[in-house]
Design an enzyme around this catalytic site. Sequence first.
Site: not given
Ligand code: DHB
Ligand code: FE
Length: 280
Positions: A12, A59, A193, A240
């Site tokens: 997302h 978030h 990530h 996540e």
């Molecule tokens: C990014 C990824 C995410 O899951 C999020 O909530 C906000 C930013 C990103 O990689 O920029």
């Molecule tokens: Fe996220």
Amino acid sequence: MAKIVGSIVTSHVPAIGRAIAGNLQNEPYWKPFFDAFPPIHRWLDEVKPDVAVVVYNDHGLNFFLDKMPTFSVGAAPEYRNADEGWGIPTLPPFTGDTELSWHLINQLVNKEFDLTTCQEMLVDHAFTLPLKLLWPQEGACPIKVVPVCINTVQFPIPSASRCYKLGEAIGEAISAWDSDARVVVIGTGGLSHQLDGERAGFINKPFDLQFMQSLVDKPKWATQYTVEQLVEHTGSQGIELLMWLAARATIKGDVRALQNTYHLPISNTAAGVMLLEPLA
Ligand code: DHB
Ligand code: FE
């Protein structure tokens, strides 16, 4: 009784919203990700779900660090999106399915999940972007929604095993709902990530691919890991993936993957998309 027609899990990343707004879907950076969706659109046209249960993580828009429920379920007639400062377009409000919300809440509390019930709830990119990817047409999302939010932003974060059980309980509750509704369960977040700290930019392709495969042939595989181990393997925001796990767990028994795409990076994130259909 209501029926789960399938589960769709996707990343997302907010930048996806910018790509949609700028019509960048066919640019080389974006095409491999967006190409995952036309087959899913055809599937949605065929199976015609009435309502989407969306398992996602807020978030800091609706819940901030001062009050952080572990699990929360929306019970609002309408969910508004708001600007979170990422610069993505704000989407029209989403229509809630309050009957399913209250059914889920009652069933989950009966099964000893201590939920926060939200009769007002703002939804952020983790909720809105996947729905826009799935229903890209102009205007409001055409199906009703029930948001289910799992805390993955502030410790303590619920374990993979607990999230799996939540998913199972949601699946059982949907199957016990006295309705002929067709329900699609959406899970959003991940994959690996990390947005900040020493490991910012961290991505773990082998782990992501193993996790995606496990959703098809060994769905409880990720429950062997603690939250700390999952963070180590996938990054502090890679956790996540718990939403994918809970969404998969709503389907009892075997699934087949009708779509399975992994593409990196989008922004700082390894982006995956899967469409899982129950075999039984
Ligand atoms: C990014 C990824 C995410 O899951 C999020 O909530 C906000 C930013 C990103 O990689 O920029
Ligand atoms: Fe996220």
